[in-house]
Each structure stands twice: as C-alpha cells, then as structure tokens.
Write an enzyme that holds these catalytic residues in place. Structure first.
Site, PDB file in Angstrom:
ATOM      1  N   PRO A   1       0.827  -1.215   0.000  1.00 56.47           N
ATOM      2  CA  PRO A   1       0.000   0.000   0.000  1.00 56.47           C
ATOM      3  C   PRO A   1       0.859   1.263   0.000  1.00 56.47           C
ATOM      4  O   PRO A   1       0.559   2.226  -0.705  1.00 56.47           O
ATOM      5  CB  PRO A   1      -0.815  -0.126   1.303  1.00 56.47           C
ATOM      6  CG  PRO A   1      -0.897  -1.603   1.552  1.00 56.47           C
ATOM      7  CD  PRO A   1       0.393  -2.178   1.028  1.00 56.47           C
TER       8      PRO A   1
ATOM      9  N   GLU B   1       4.127  -3.662 -13.418  1.00 58.81           N
ATOM     10  CA  GLU B   1       5.504  -4.136 -13.648  1.00 58.81           C
ATOM     11  C   GLU B   1       6.435  -2.932 -13.833  1.00 58.81           C
ATOM     12  O   GLU B   1       7.384  -2.967 -14.617  1.00 58.81           O
ATOM     13  CB  GLU B   1       5.552  -5.107 -14.839  1.00 58.81           C
ATOM     14  CG  GLU B   1       4.476  -6.194 -14.721  1.00 58.81           C
ATOM     15  CD  GLU B   1       4.977  -7.625 -14.824  1.00 58.81           C
ATOM     16  OE1 GLU B   1       6.166  -7.831 -15.092  1.00 58.81           O
ATOM     17  OE2 GLU B   1       4.157  -8.534 -14.607  1.00 58.81           O
TER      18      GLU B   1
ATOM     19  N   SER C   1       4.144   1.371  -0.855  1.00 61.20           N
ATOM     20  CA  SER C   1       5.353   1.210  -1.669  1.00 61.20           C
ATOM     21  C   SER C   1       5.004   0.640  -3.034  1.00 61.20           C
ATOM     22  O   SER C   1       4.795  -0.554  -3.187  1.00 61.20           O
ATOM     23  CB  SER C   1       6.333   0.286  -0.922  1.00 61.20           C
ATOM     24  OG  SER C   1       7.230  -0.334  -1.806  1.00 61.20           O
TER      25      SER C   1
HETATM   26  C1  FAD Z   1      -4.484  -4.850 -11.950  1.00 64.78           C
HETATM   27  C2  FAD Z   1      -3.168  -4.749 -11.248  1.00 64.78           C
HETATM   28  C3  FAD Z   1      -2.428  -5.893 -11.001  1.00 64.78           C
HETATM   29  C4  FAD Z   1      -1.223  -5.801 -10.314  1.00 64.78           C
HETATM   30  N1  FAD Z   1      -0.528  -6.960 -10.044  1.00 64.78           N
HETATM   31  C5  FAD Z   1       0.560  -6.900  -9.244  1.00 64.78           C
HETATM   32  C6  FAD Z   1       1.195  -8.098  -8.803  1.00 64.78           C
HETATM   33  O1  FAD Z   1       0.782  -9.205  -9.173  1.00 64.78           O
HETATM   34  N2  FAD Z   1       2.260  -8.007  -7.970  1.00 64.78           N
HETATM   35  C7  FAD Z   1       2.731  -6.812  -7.549  1.00 64.78           C
HETATM   36  O2  FAD Z   1       3.688  -6.792  -6.797  1.00 64.78           O
HETATM   37  N3  FAD Z   1       2.155  -5.643  -7.943  1.00 64.78           N
HETATM   38  C8  FAD Z   1       1.075  -5.678  -8.775  1.00 64.78           C
HETATM   39  N4  FAD Z   1       0.466  -4.498  -9.163  1.00 64.78           N
HETATM   40  C9  FAD Z   1       0.972  -3.253  -8.661  1.00 64.78           C
HETATM   41  C10 FAD Z   1       1.655  -2.362  -9.698  1.00 64.78           C
HETATM   42  O3  FAD Z   1       2.905  -2.885 -10.025  1.00 64.78           O
HETATM   43  C11 FAD Z   1       1.722  -0.936  -9.117  1.00 64.78           C
HETATM   44  O4  FAD Z   1       0.418  -0.420  -9.163  1.00 64.78           O
HETATM   45  C12 FAD Z   1       2.683  -0.064  -9.868  1.00 64.78           C
HETATM   46  O5  FAD Z   1       4.004  -0.466  -9.634  1.00 64.78           O
HETATM   47  C13 FAD Z   1       2.524   1.398  -9.472  1.00 64.78           C
HETATM   48  O6  FAD Z   1       2.546   1.569  -8.099  1.00 64.78           O
HETATM   49  P1  FAD Z   1       1.391   2.439  -7.376  1.00 64.78           P
HETATM   50  O7  FAD Z   1       0.100   1.940  -7.867  1.00 64.78           O
HETATM   51  O8  FAD Z   1       1.647   2.415  -5.929  1.00 64.78           O
HETATM   52  O9  FAD Z   1       1.583   3.898  -7.959  1.00 64.78           O
HETATM   53  P2  FAD Z   1       2.604   5.035  -7.426  1.00 64.78           P
HETATM   54  O10 FAD Z   1       3.958   4.456  -7.277  1.00 64.78           O
HETATM   55  O11 FAD Z   1       1.996   5.717  -6.274  1.00 64.78           O
HETATM   56  O12 FAD Z   1       2.648   6.001  -8.664  1.00 64.78           O
HETATM   57  C14 FAD Z   1       1.622   6.954  -8.953  1.00 64.78           C
HETATM   58  C15 FAD Z   1       2.031   7.746 -10.189  1.00 64.78           C
HETATM   59  O13 FAD Z   1       3.234   8.489  -9.928  1.00 64.78           O
HETATM   60  C16 FAD Z   1       4.216   8.181 -10.883  1.00 64.78           C
HETATM   61  N5  FAD Z   1       5.529   8.199 -10.257  1.00 64.78           N
HETATM   62  C17 FAD Z   1       5.919   7.592  -9.106  1.00 64.78           C
HETATM   63  N6  FAD Z   1       7.195   7.839  -8.863  1.00 64.78           N
HETATM   64  C18 FAD Z   1       7.652   8.617  -9.872  1.00 64.78           C
HETATM   65  C19 FAD Z   1       8.914   9.219 -10.193  1.00 64.78           C
HETATM   66  N7  FAD Z   1       9.990   9.024  -9.430  1.00 64.78           N
HETATM   67  N8  FAD Z   1       8.996   9.967 -11.308  1.00 64.78           N
HETATM   68  C20 FAD Z   1       7.920  10.166 -12.085  1.00 64.78           C
HETATM   69  N9  FAD Z   1       6.718   9.618 -11.855  1.00 64.78           N
HETATM   70  C21 FAD Z   1       6.592   8.856 -10.751  1.00 64.78           C
HETATM   71  C22 FAD Z   1       3.847   6.812 -11.375  1.00 64.78           C
HETATM   72  O14 FAD Z   1       4.392   6.568 -12.652  1.00 64.78           O
HETATM   73  C23 FAD Z   1       2.334   6.884 -11.376  1.00 64.78           C
HETATM   74  O15 FAD Z   1       1.900   7.464 -12.566  1.00 64.78           O
HETATM   75  C24 FAD Z   1      -0.730  -4.559  -9.892  1.00 64.78           C
HETATM   76  C25 FAD Z   1      -1.468  -3.408 -10.162  1.00 64.78           C
HETATM   77  C26 FAD Z   1      -2.678  -3.499 -10.830  1.00 64.78           C
HETATM   78  C27 FAD Z   1      -3.454  -2.253 -11.084  1.00 64.78           C
END
Ligand code: FAD
Ligand code: FAD
Lengths: 385, 249
Positions: free
Chosen positions: A127, A362, A129
């Site tokens: 949540p 990913e 990270s």
């Molecule tokens: C349907 C679905 C399936 C998934 N399956 C898996 C799974 O099986 N296993 C798993 O581990 N995870 C899974 N995920 C998680 C997915 O990998 C994350 O949602 C993704 O890595 C983004 O993290 P976050 O949602 O916390 O977004 P955040 O990290 O909060 O990012 C929010 C926005 O800010 C941008 N951002 C963040 N940091 C920066 C930066 N330094 N510079 C510029 N832009 C930035 C991001 O690009 C994004 O647009 C899944 C997600 C979904 C929606």
C-alpha cells in the site's frame, strides 16, 4: 542478422495461436463479464508447456529463451489478454522459484507449478510502496528454523486463487540490500485475503490485498541468499516487462485485424470504410507502430537472453514503447468501429480496457523512463543502439 | 503393429484463396500452409492407437517438395515416430500419389494405412481407394470410428443412409472422416522432441514410379458469386416458394 522465426518458433507460435483461437478467444468476453478466473484452462495451458516456458529444465521447465516466450505469449494474448497476463506472471514467479529455490522448495513446488496444476503469484507492491519498491516494509524475522512474516502486499494478481506466493520482504536494514525473497504457501496460517478489487480490465483474474500476520515459513523457503531479494525481483521484472509488453502487442494485433476486416465490410456514404483515405492512413500508422513495438520487444528479449550489460534498459524501453503503442492501437481500432467499438458485443472495448493497465504495472511507464534516463546519464553505461 | 499415415501440405483452411489472373491455378504465394485437416485426424488416430498399446510405430509419409517437411514435423510433434518425404517438385494427381504410396507400403509393410478421405485443396477423395486397389488391400473409407480386434479392423463408416460398420482383414486402408476424433495441440515439449525424430528422403525415381498426369486442367475459376436473395412476406409464401420455385419440398 536474420529476423525470421526459426522453425521451432513458428511451430510454438502456431500451437499458441490454435490454443488462443479455440480455448481462449471464444470465452474471453464471458470471463471478463462474469469475472471468471479460468484455472482449468490455465492447467490445460500447462499441459502444453505454457506454464514454465523459460524456467530451467532441471526443475521441469522447458528452458526456452525469453524470445521464444515473447513469441508464444503474443499469440496467446490475442485470445485473452487477462488470462495470458496471469500466465506470464505465473511464468515469472515459477522461474524465480525454479532458479533460486532450495532443493526442498524446488522438489516440493516445481512439479506442479511447471505443469500449471498449481499457480504462483508475485508479491512486491505494498500500500505504501509502489514505484518506490525498495521502500517496502513487509518484514520477515528469523525465529529458529522459521521466518515470521508481517505486513501487506497490494494489488496481487491471482491472489486468493493461487497456491504459492513469491513475497519480497525486508530481512535487513533499509533500502534494496535489506530485501529478500521468500516462497510462501498461499494457505499458510495468518494470511488474509482482501476483497477482489473492482477494476477497469483484467477481470478474468482477481487482484487482492494480501495481509501477513505472523505467518511462519521454514528458512528453506528463502530464495537465494538474504539481501538478494530486490535484485531477484528486478531480474524477474526484466522478463516480466517483456512479457507484459508482448501482451499489449498481441492484443493490439487482434484489434488491428478486427479493424481491418471491419473497414472492408462496413459501408457508409455508399462505400466501404476501407476506401476513406483518412482511415487507410490510420490503419497504416497502426500497423507500422505495431511492427516497431514487436521488433523492439524481440530485441530486448534477445538482449536478456544474451545477458547484455544493458538488458534492463532495453527491457524498460520495450515495455514503455510497446505498452503505449498497444494502447493507442486498441483505442484507434475501437474508433474505427464507431459506436460498435464501444459496446460489449464486439471485443474492442475489452481490448482497450485490458491493455490499459500494462502502462501501469511491472513498473509504470514513468518509472521506465526513470530507469532509461538514469542509466543513460551514468558514465558506466554501455552503448545503447 | 505399424501404421503408415500419408499426409499432405495444403493451404490452411482459414485462408481465402484467390484464382491466378491467368486462370491456371489458385495463387498460393505467401499463403499460410498447413497439414490437411483430414490427414491431421489420421495422425491423431494413429497416435491414439499407439498410446493405447495397439500400434507400435507410426510412420508419416508426404509427397512433395522440401516445404512439406514442415507438415511432417508437425505430425512428428503430434506424436508420430518418424517421417518419409518423397521429394518431387511436381504436383502429382491421386493416381500417381497412390502409386508412390504403394511402393512405400511395399517397403514399410504397415498393418494399416490410415489417411484422410480427401484433401481440402483438390477434394478428390481418390487416393485411399486407389491405393487399396493397387496394394490389393481391403478398404474402409470415411471412418468415424476405428477399432482393432485381433487381425481385423472394424471401421464404422459415414454413408448417406447413416452408419455402416465393415470388418477388414489386415493389412487394410482406412480413410478418415471429420468426426473420427478431435486432434490434440502439439505441445511445446513435443515440438522440441520432434526435431530429433528422423525424416528420410526418397524420390519417385528411387521408388521406380514415373509421375504422369492423366488429367489436363483447362481452366481454374472462382465459383460464381452468390446472387442476392429475396425477402418473403410470410411463412406461407416461403413454403409456397420452396414447393414451386426451389422444388425442395
Ligand atoms: C491490476 C493490477 C495488477 C497488479 N498486479 C501486481 C502483482 O501481481 N504483484 C505486484 O507486486 N504488484 C502488482 N500491481 C501493482 C503495480 O505494479 C503498481 O500499481 C505499480 O508499480 C505502481 O505503483 P502504485 O500503484 O503504488 O503507484 P505510485 O507508485 O503511487 O505512482 C503513482 C504515479 O506516480 C508516478 N511516479 C511515481 N514515482 C515517480 C517518479 N519518481 N517519477 C515520475 N513519476 C513517478 C507513477 O508513474 C504513477 O503514474 C498490480 C497493479 C494493478 C493495477
Ligand atoms: C453509447 C452510445 C450512445 C449513443 N446514443 C445515440 C443517441 O442517443 N441517438 C443517436 O441517434 N445515436 C446515438 N449513438 C450513435 C452514434 O452517434 C454513432 O455511433 C456515431 O454517429 C457513429 O456512427 P457508427 O457507429 O455507425 O459508425 P460509422 O459511421 O460506421 O463509422 C465508423 C468509423 O468510420 C469513420 N468514418 C465514417 N465515415 C468516414 C469518412 N467519410 N471519412 C473518414 N472516416 C469516416 C468514423 O469516424 C468511425 O471512426 C450512440 C452511440 C453510442 C455508442
């Protein structure tokens, strides 16, 4: 240099296409609509070898290349994007277990994981990270011959339906070096599964929050050494990014094929849509960009197979480019269908919904740019051509 | 027991073929080619007989140029043990193919020759029958079920009036119909294994057969395009038309 598929690759692709046409495509709309996770079909895919394409042969995998895998997944994705995406995650997790698992873990899990009788999830995101994965806080504390795990993992694909969780946990200090990977049986005591998230797409497989409350697993379930978890997770993701990019290209190809057919059939203003140059040019651009995306993925897969020093950059580039192109092509194909693209009687709106998330997971496409730029600006960066 | 399965490389059933502009043939350039569906059913049936312990070896044979080795490989990936290519650039008609197969039968001495009832390119439906005549073997054509009972093959055949079962003394020729089985997918491991299975190449000369064309093709044309239908106002009118115009009821 030869860009043609080998005879084996052609045959792999042919088998995958037949399977996609007969076992996936006819059901994909219903799985999406009714949120059905087709585990029986995953097992059937396993019988054909689709569940451990690049896992090592010693562990029951086929030991094929990432390039082979990309060619296969592309065909499958044309049948059902969401099911194929889950298959790619399972392949990635199975590869990690087969590559770094202790003999105990390999013997216990690989026979069923490689054949698809059991499935695996990959648990990195939390949540608090997401993009900043190295800040994860789920902990594993050594207690005698066990690790005791506490914390939670967000957005875990397949969770609640899979049998093994590959979990990235903190065993040491802050930062990437304090992270380890552990194989955790999904029915371990103390694991709680959240509700299946309601999503835009990827409805043929559940996504859940997984909470670990004093979950005990034997030390033998550690993959590799303590502190190697982050690097394993990232190695897994290099291949995972190729796979997910491929899912976009396979889906976009299906969308493009459908749009082409539709243009030849649909008449407006007294002629087929195919006779309007505006649409012809649109179709031409879609096809051109799709070829570029496909070849970029194959280049990245090749670099990964060669263990090129800049493989991570190529994988990031391919993932960013191909998932963006894939989404645009699906969107434009929907547009060519006019109002019919927007309704569920046709697959276009599903293609569009399903590939959208590939730009997020990913590693988001912004993070892909972070990876590429960071490396480009590093003095040690090799040639990127 | 050995089973010989002749197979043919044909244009894929999903492809819309086009007639060449000079009306000499259909245009096959750049088209997807596959194993003829009826041949695939024959391969599947032979492999099932092997899996059931009835057959000990499944040999596939194809007459054609080098490209047909692709289809032989597909059959090997589906479970056949080895392949034979009778190499020729010509496009032999059923009688020549049957003569070539007859020679292969003499060399291989199979208990059953299992082949498709027809190929979807020429739709001749002749090769199996001609082979049976040349080799002096019994024939069970259009099989929808095949059982081996000692030295007899029980073949359930699809005929106009329904089903008929014939008992054939082995060796025999059996041709497959669509409902005999549903072919499996070639699994990835079996595709990989197929690479190591042998394919031997022979030629019509080596087999002592001269390919001759007894049929002259005058012209190849597309079927006439379907003319537009008529809308009828009522069921009564439909029945009336079926009786008086179409004369089908
Ligand atoms: C349907 C679905 C399936 C998934 N399956 C898996 C799974 O099986 N296993 C798993 O581990 N995870 C899974 N995920 C998680 C997915 O990998 C994350 O949602 C993704 O890595 C983004 O993290 P976050 O949602 O916390 O977004 P955040 O990290 O909060 O990012 C929010 C926005 O800010 C941008 N951002 C963040 N940091 C920066 C930066 N330094 N510079 C510029 N832009 C930035 C991001 O690009 C994004 O647009 C899944 C997600 C979904 C929606
Ligand atoms: C949810 C929804 C609600 C709707 N509500 C209403 C409503 O309340 N009332 C109503 O009357 N209609 C309604 N519509 C219909 C909508 O207005 C039509 O779908 C729209 O006008 C497009 O027509 P079409 O779907 O037949 O596509 P087509 O006309 O077949 O067009 C298909 C594609 O070809 C393109 N195209 C067509 N001709 C040309 C050309 N000459 N040059 C270049 N490109 C061309 C189009 O831009 C489109 O991309 C609704 C549609 C939807 C999906």
């Amino acid at each position: 240099m030869n860009f043609n598929l080998s005879q084996d690759q052609q045959m792999f692709a042919e088998t995958a296409k037949q399977f996609a046409d007969q076992e996936l495509a006819p059901h994909a709309a219903r799985w999406d609509q009714e949120h059905i996770f087709p585990k029986d079909v995953m097992a059937q895919a396993g019988e054909l070898g689709f569940c451990a394409i690049y896992a090592p042969e010693e562990a029951g995998g086929l030991g094929l290349s990432r390039l082979d895998a990309a060619i296969i997944f592309e065909q499958l994705a044309g049948g059902c994007t969401a099911t194929t995406a889950m298959l790619t995650i399972h392949n990635m997790a199975t590869w990690m277990v087969a590559t770094w698992g202790t003999s105990t873990v390999v013997e216990q899990w690989c026979p069923t994981l490689t054949t698809g009788q059991q499935l695996a999830s990959y648990c990195l995101t939390e949540p608090g990270s997401g993009s900043d994965a190295a800040s994860l806080t789920t902990s594993a504390k050594r207690d005698g011959d066990d690790y005791v795990i506490n914390g939670s993992k967000m957005f875990i694909s397949g969770a609640g339906e899979t049998d093994l969780l590959v979990v990235m946990v903190r065993t040491g200090g802050a930062g990437p070096k304090g992270i380890s990977a552990i194989a955790v049986p999904a029915d371990s005591q103390g694991i709680h599964y959240g509700k299946a998230e309601e999503k835009l797409g990827w409805n043929a497989q559940p996504t859940r929050l997984v909470t670990f409350e004093n979950v005990r697993v034997p030390v033998a379930n550690l993959l590799g050494e303590e502190g190697q978890g982050f690097s394993m997770a990232m190695k897994g993701l290099d291949g995972g990014r190729i796979n997910i990019a491929t899912c976009s290209v396979g889906t976009a190809q299906a969308a493009l094929d459908a749009a082409k057919e539709y243009m030849l059939e649909r008449q407006q203003f007294g002629r087929p849509l195919a006779q309007f140059q505006a649409l012809q040019f649109k179709l031409a651009d879609m096809a051109t960009e799709l070829v570029a995306a496909r070849q970029m993925i194959r280049l990245a897969a090749f670099k990964l197979d060669q263990d090129d020093s800049e493989k991570t950059v190529y994988c990031a580039m391919a993932k960013r480019f191909a998932t963006d192109v894939g989404f645009t092509v699906c969107d434009q194909a929907l547009q060519i269908f006019g109002g019919y693209g927007y309704i569920k009687e046709y697959p276009l709106e599903r293609y569009f919904r399903d590939v959208r998330v590939h730009q997020i997971l990913e590693g988001t496409n912004e993070i892909m740019r972070v990876i590429i730029a960071r490396r480009l600006l590093d003095e040690a960066c090799g040639e990127i051509t | 027991m050995k089973i010989l399965v002749p197979i043919k490389r044909v244009v894929d059933y999903n492809v819309k073929v086009r007639v060449k502009s000079d009306n000499t043939d259909v245009d096959l350039s750049n088209l997807k080619m596959s194993i003829n569906p009826f041949c695939e059913i024959a391969v599947e049936e032979a492999v099932r007989l092997k899996e059931a312990g009835v057959a000990s070896e499944v040999v596939v044979v194809s007459v054609g140029d080098k490209a047909c080795q692709e289809q032989i490989r597909t059959a090997l990936a589906l479970g056949a043990d080895r392949g034979i290519q009778v190499d020729t650039d010509q496009k032999p008609l059923p009688l020549s193919i049957a003569k070539l197969l007859h020679k292969v039968v003499e060399q291989e001495d199979p208990s059953i020759v299992l082949l498709g009832k027809q190929t979807i390119d020429g739709d001749n439906n002749q090769t199996g029958q001609m082979l049976a005549a040349l080799a002096g073997m019994g024939q069970g054509t259009f099989a929808s079920e095949l059982k081996i009972d000692g030295d007899k093959a029980l073949v359930t055949r699809e005929v106009d009036g329904g089903l008929v079962t014939v008992a054939l003394s082995l060796p025999a020729v059996v041709t497959t119909d669509l409902r005999l089985n549903e072919p499996r997918y070639a699994s990835l491991p079996n595709i990989m294994k197929a690479k190591r299975k042998p394919i031997t190449v022979t030629t019509p000369e080596e087999l002592g057969v001269t390919i001759e064309s007894t049929v002259e093709v005058l012209k190849v044309e597309s079927p006439a395009s379907r003319s537009a239908g008529v809308m009828v106002d009522s069921v009564e009118q439909l029945i009336e038309k079926l009786k008086t115009e179409a004369k089908v009821i």
